[in-house]
Write an enzyme that holds these catalytic residues in place. Structure first.
Site, PDB file in Angstrom:
ATOM      1  N   GLU A   1      -6.105  -7.823  -0.228  1.00 54.89           N
ATOM      2  CA  GLU A   1      -4.643  -7.769   0.344  1.00 54.89           C
ATOM      3  C   GLU A   1      -4.831  -7.534   1.795  1.00 54.89           C
ATOM      4  OE1 GLU A   1      -2.859  -4.226  -1.931  1.00 54.89           O
ATOM      5  OE2 GLU A   1      -4.830  -4.519  -3.042  1.00 54.89           O
TER       6      GLU A   1
ATOM      7  N   HIS B   1       3.622   0.038  -2.738  1.00 54.38           N
ATOM      8  CA  HIS B   1       3.859  -1.365  -2.676  1.00 54.38           C
ATOM      9  C   HIS B   1       5.400  -1.511  -2.798  1.00 54.38           C
ATOM     10  CE1 HIS B   1      -0.219  -2.590  -2.801  1.00 54.38           C
ATOM     11  NE2 HIS B   1      -0.302  -2.271  -4.214  1.00 54.38           N
TER      12      HIS B   1
ATOM     13  N   ASN C   1       0.762  -1.253  -0.123  1.00 55.24           N
ATOM     14  CA  ASN C   1       0.013  -0.056   0.103  1.00 55.24           C
ATOM     15  C   ASN C   1       0.901   1.234  -0.079  1.00 55.24           C
ATOM     16  OD1 ASN C   1      -2.384   1.721   0.077  1.00 55.24           O
ATOM     17  ND2 ASN C   1      -3.463  -0.199   1.107  1.00 55.24           N
TER      18      ASN C   1
ATOM     19  N   HIS D   1      -0.800  -9.856  -3.971  1.00 53.40           N
ATOM     20  CA  HIS D   1      -1.713  -9.093  -4.507  1.00 53.40           C
ATOM     21  C   HIS D   1      -2.486  -9.911  -5.605  1.00 53.40           C
ATOM     22  CE1 HIS D   1      -3.459  -5.284  -6.076  1.00 53.40           C
ATOM     23  NE2 HIS D   1      -2.771  -4.789  -5.669  1.00 53.40           N
TER      24      HIS D   1
END
Length: 362
Positions: A326, A116, A90, A187
């Protein structure tokens, strides 16, 4: 143990996934349970490239989006497509955070923010792989000191297990030699109807989330700092409802995410417990998936930025043809001290367990 027989039902060929990247070899590994179902994984980014499970009529389909050869994986227009994410899943606002009095600056790769793990995160690394048996694959990666701007050397192990209960279990372990931050996830882009040309919309998927609260975001997808009730909003999935029911509502949060791209605060009795997070049911095929995790949050992303790219065996992946769940700590946690901590100290072990359980709703 590393051999993949040609008669696998996913139709993927091991030789199509074998190459060398920066001196490290990539390969394809197939996990198979007693029911004959399969999960196919490459050690490039830990990408899950196939999950083969039957529908209520016994017809098999691949229910995860991916590619059918290593070059397409490496050059995918969607660099996070069903891959491992690290060091930090994130977003981190403006790519900046403070740790032990020092400011760290990460690469900016998503609007004004770092997403990420930076420009070359764990999704773009070749992991050392060892197939333990027909149902377990172990991946290792050592992230060097300063990689993508993070402090400390981080040693990470990820174990994929596909058991006879049709559970894809992902165990994460990590340790560091210097105080750092960590937020690992996977993911996976799930398409329970089965990938196709084109892969069907997820609008009709029935979704349930074990979350009374969610984290609202600004127009750059950074948390506003609030934690809000889902009640009376398009984010209320406490009882199953179709994902498409309110995905286009005239709602500021829906607009900020271009659909759902938000972290839900999971209901927990205690910190770190393995508990129910989410369930989706695909009404036409009857396929179901339940998610359990030790993490405090789950980011639900509805493939809002997919654009029809080509994938496995001629499949195409249009907008909102997949949903991601996620498991994670909350976005921008390093800059929000009142969010659950993402700090990892030397001598401590980071641990996470997330389970995706596949079934049939007859």
């Amino acid at each position: 143990m590393n051999t993949v027989p040609n008669e696998n039902i996913c139709g993927l060929k091991r030789e199509d996934f074998q190459t060398t990247v920066n001196g490290k070899k990539t390969d394809l590994y197939i996990l198979r349970n007693a029911l004959g179902n399969e999960v196919a994984i490459t050690n490039y980014g830990g990408a899950v490239v196939a999950i083969m499970v039957p529908d209520r009529e016994g017809n098999y389909a691949n229910v995860i989006q991916g590619h059918d050869n290593i070059n397409d994986v490496i050059n995918s227009p969607e660099p996070y497509l069903s891959r491992l994410i690290g060091r930090f899943g994130n977003r981190i606002a403006k790519g900046r955070f403070q740790l032990h009095g020092k400011e760290y600056c990460l690469p900016i790769n998503n609007g004004p923010n770092s997403l990420h793990g930076g420009k070359k995160g764990f999704n773009d690394k070749v992991w050392d792989a060892e197939l333990m048996n027909e149902q377990a694959l172990v991946l290792h990666y050592v992230s060097s000191y300063g990689e993508e701007g993070f402090s400390g050397e981080l040693k990470t192990t990820v174990v994929y297990t596909f058991n006879d209960d049709n559970e894809l279990v992902i165990d994460y372990l990590a340790c560091t030699n210097k105080k750092t931050i960590i937020n690992l996830t996977h993911h996976a882009f799930f398409s329970l109807a089965g990938i196709a040309n084109p892969t069907p919309t997820i609008d009709t998927l029935e979704c349930e989330l074990n979350a009374d609260f969610y984290i609202p975001i600004d127009e750059t997808s950074i948390p506003t700092g609030e934690i809000l009730k889902v009640e009376g909003t398009p984010f209320d999935f406490r009882k199953p409802q179709a994902i498409g029911k309110r995905i286009n509502d005239d709602n500021e949060q829906i607009k900020n995410g271009s659909g759902y791209d938000h972290c839900f605060v999971l209901n927990k009795k205690e910190e770190g417990e393995l508990s129910f997070a989410a369930k989706i049911v695909e009404p036409n095929s009857g396929r179901t998936m339940e998610m359990y995790t030790t993490e405090p949050g789950v980011q639900m992303y509805t493939g809002n930025f997919e654009n029809g790219m080509k994938g496995t065996h001629g499949a195409t992946y249009p907008r909102r043809s997949a949903v991601c769940f996620e498991a994670e700590h909350f976005p921008d946690s390093p800059n929000r001290p009142y969010f659950p901590s993402v700090v990892l100290n030397p001598g401590e072990q980071y641990k996470q367990k997330t389970i995706y359980k596949f079934g049939i709703d007859k």
